[in-house]
Design a protein around this motif. Structure first.
Motif, PDB file in Angstrom:
ATOM      1  N   LYS A 117      -4.153  47.290 -27.612  1.00  0.00           N
ATOM      2  CA  LYS A 117      -5.412  46.675 -26.995  1.00  0.00           C
ATOM      3  C   LYS A 117      -6.804  45.785 -26.647  1.00  0.00           C
ATOM      4  N   LEU A 118      -5.971  44.415 -27.018  1.00  0.00           N
ATOM      5  CA  LEU A 118      -6.684  43.124 -27.978  1.00  0.00           C
ATOM      6  C   LEU A 118      -7.141  42.689 -26.856  1.00  0.00           C
ATOM      7  N   LEU A 119      -8.410  41.816 -27.241  1.00  0.00           N
ATOM      8  CA  LEU A 119      -9.854  41.547 -26.546  1.00  0.00           C
ATOM      9  C   LEU A 119     -10.409  40.639 -26.603  1.00  0.00           C
ATOM     10  N   ALA A 156      -1.964  43.679 -24.001  1.00  0.00           N
ATOM     11  CA  ALA A 156      -1.094  45.089 -24.794  1.00  0.00           C
ATOM     12  C   ALA A 156       0.087  44.664 -25.202  1.00  0.00           C
ATOM     13  N   THR A 157      -0.640  44.885 -26.465  1.00  0.00           N
ATOM     14  CA  THR A 157       0.936  44.653 -27.940  1.00  0.00           C
ATOM     15  C   THR A 157       1.964  45.311 -27.749  1.00  0.00           C
ATOM     16  N   ALA A 158       2.729  44.091 -28.443  1.00  0.00           N
ATOM     17  CA  ALA A 158       4.566  44.350 -27.958  1.00  0.00           C
ATOM     18  C   ALA A 158       4.726  45.758 -28.486  1.00  0.00           C
ATOM     19  N   ASP A 159       3.938  46.532 -29.153  1.00  0.00           N
ATOM     20  CA  ASP A 159       4.833  47.424 -29.686  1.00  0.00           C
ATOM     21  C   ASP A 159       4.100  48.693 -28.597  1.00  0.00           C
ATOM     22  N   GLU A 160       3.765  48.262 -28.078  1.00  0.00           N
ATOM     23  CA  GLU A 160       3.224  49.618 -27.108  1.00  0.00           C
ATOM     24  C   GLU A 160       4.297  49.337 -25.468  1.00  0.00           C
ATOM     25  N   PHE A 161       5.411  49.074 -25.651  1.00  0.00           N
ATOM     26  CA  PHE A 161       6.553  48.626 -25.024  1.00  0.00           C
ATOM     27  C   PHE A 161       7.910  48.769 -25.973  1.00  0.00           C
ATOM     28  N   PRO A 162       7.994  50.016 -26.327  1.00  0.00           N
ATOM     29  CA  PRO A 162       9.301  50.907 -26.703  1.00  0.00           C
ATOM     30  C   PRO A 162      10.663  50.330 -25.740  1.00  0.00           C
ATOM     31  N   GLY A 163      10.184  50.532 -24.792  1.00  0.00           N
ATOM     32  CA  GLY A 163      11.393  50.712 -23.858  1.00  0.00           C
ATOM     33  C   GLY A 163      11.745  49.158 -23.073  1.00  0.00           C
ATOM     34  N   GLY A 212      -2.841  48.617 -18.075  1.00  0.00           N
ATOM     35  CA  GLY A 212      -3.736  48.879 -17.939  1.00  0.00           C
ATOM     36  C   GLY A 212      -4.801  47.958 -16.381  1.00  0.00           C
ATOM     37  N   VAL A 213      -5.662  48.437 -15.568  1.00  0.00           N
ATOM     38  CA  VAL A 213      -6.163  47.903 -15.043  1.00  0.00           C
ATOM     39  C   VAL A 213      -7.125  46.206 -14.744  1.00  0.00           C
ATOM     40  N   LEU A 214      -6.236  45.167 -14.372  1.00  0.00           N
ATOM     41  CA  LEU A 214      -7.937  44.235 -14.086  1.00  0.00           C
ATOM     42  C   LEU A 214      -8.201  44.522 -13.246  1.00  0.00           C
ATOM     43  N   LEU A 226       1.578  42.233 -23.500  1.00  0.00           N
ATOM     44  CA  LEU A 226       1.504  41.817 -22.078  1.00  0.00           C
ATOM     45  C   LEU A 226       0.629  41.816 -22.191  1.00  0.00           C
ATOM     46  N   THR A 227      -0.206  41.457 -20.295  1.00  0.00           N
ATOM     47  CA  THR A 227      -1.649  41.192 -20.134  1.00  0.00           C
ATOM     48  C   THR A 227      -1.473  40.951 -18.756  1.00  0.00           C
ATOM     49  N   CYS A 228      -2.695  41.617 -17.647  1.00  0.00           N
ATOM     50  CA  CYS A 228      -2.684  41.801 -16.157  1.00  0.00           C
ATOM     51  C   CYS A 228      -2.953  40.364 -15.483  1.00  0.00           C
ATOM     52  N   ILE A 229      -2.600  39.619 -14.367  1.00  0.00           N
ATOM     53  CA  ILE A 229      -2.709  38.629 -13.810  1.00  0.00           C
ATOM     54  C   ILE A 229      -3.152  38.584 -12.296  1.00  0.00           C
TER      55      ILE A 229
END
Length: 291
Positions: A2-4, A192-199, A278-280, A156-159
């Protein structure tokens, strides 16, 4: 990961969230200056970051830093309008589903990071929320084939694609002014980097709450134009670059659609939650009039 990007001690740093803490990856990888530089370094740089993060002790508590936009100055921010099939019906104008996506652009300073204040401008009382899933581009490219598009997603991120509703209608053919008021939207808290979404990305959920009240709730299964199509389509007319952001559209339930409308007011708390990210969270403040 989770890069920030975050501010601490008056300086902007970059790193990764680890539970309720932050690891300063910039200190451990001094040749990589920012999240953008990390993305530009591709998979080798990401592997170095994962290795540095794996056994690192936290440097700060999340509560003790101020989060910035995950990529503080993205070169391009694309926004997709009316991309959930339910939203097209919400307009009640009898229109068919569109053949191509509606697109507009936003400037970086129209957004704040997680925890930053959303500003209700003195020119309008119609600040509205739009919870969305944001794609952050990792590998750039032009004319990217749809079947290869997922490889270009860094994560991906929240907007909260906040909107000043009356200013959206100032002109016949554009929404730019109503979509770019200073600090009217938010991006974060991290990528959240792409590898956090294996599905994959076919059934991710986005939800928006205002003061704890559910307002929006839908999944990417209902997108008219999925992530791969958007990347392919956008890269047909422009070159996508690392750090570019695509806001993929908002579900039904924005404040303007209530009777009477439920526009945001000072003190309101807006939360956008995305599966796997997560939550923004942001609080609305009234922007003071210039002296």
């Amino acid at each position: 990961m989770k890069l920030l990007s975050y501010r601490h001690g008056g300086t902007v740093h970059w790193g990764a969230a680890k539970g309720e803490d932050v690891v300063d990856l910039g200190r451990r990888l001094p040749d990589i200056a920012s999240v953008l530089a990390l993305l530009e370094g591709g998979e080798p740089a990401l592997q170095r970051a994962r290795a540095a993060l794996a056994d690192a002790a936290p440097d700060h508590a999340l509560a003790d830093v101020r989060l910035e936009l995950p990529v503080p100055q993205p070169r391009k921010i694309f926004c997709i309008g009316v991309n959930y099939a339910h939203r097209n019906a919400e307009y009640k104008d009898g229109s068919d589903l569109p053949k191509y996506p509606s697109i507009f652009m936003r400037v970086p300073d129209s957004f704040v990071g997680h925890g930053g204040a959303l500003l209700q401008p003195p020119e309008s009382q119609q600040l509205d929320y739009e919870g969305e899933i944001g794609i952050v581009i990792g590998r750039g490219g032009r004319r990217i084939a749809r079947e290869k598009a997922s490889a270009h997603i860094a994560g991906l991120t929240c907007i909260n694609e906040g909107t000043i509703r009356d200013w959206v209608h100032h002109a016949k053919f554009n929404v730019t002014q109503g979509k770019n008021f200073h600090a009217s939207g938010a991006i974060g808290p991290w990528i959240a980097t792409a590898d956090e979404f294996p599905g994959g990305y076919a059934d991710l959920r986005v939800r928006t709450r205002v003061n704890g009240e559910p307002r929006q709730d839908d999944t990417t299964a209902h997108l008219m134009f999925d992530f791969a199509y958007l990347i392919s389509y956008l890269s047909t007319f422009t070159t996508l670059e690392p750090g570019d952001v695509i806001a993929t559209g908002t579900p039904i339930g924005a404040g303007i659609r209530f009777d009477p409308p439920k526009y945001l007011q000072p003190g309101d708390v807006v939360e956008v939650e995305v599966t796997g990210v997560g939550v923004l969270r942001n609080v609305v403040e009234a922007e003071g009039r210039p002296a």
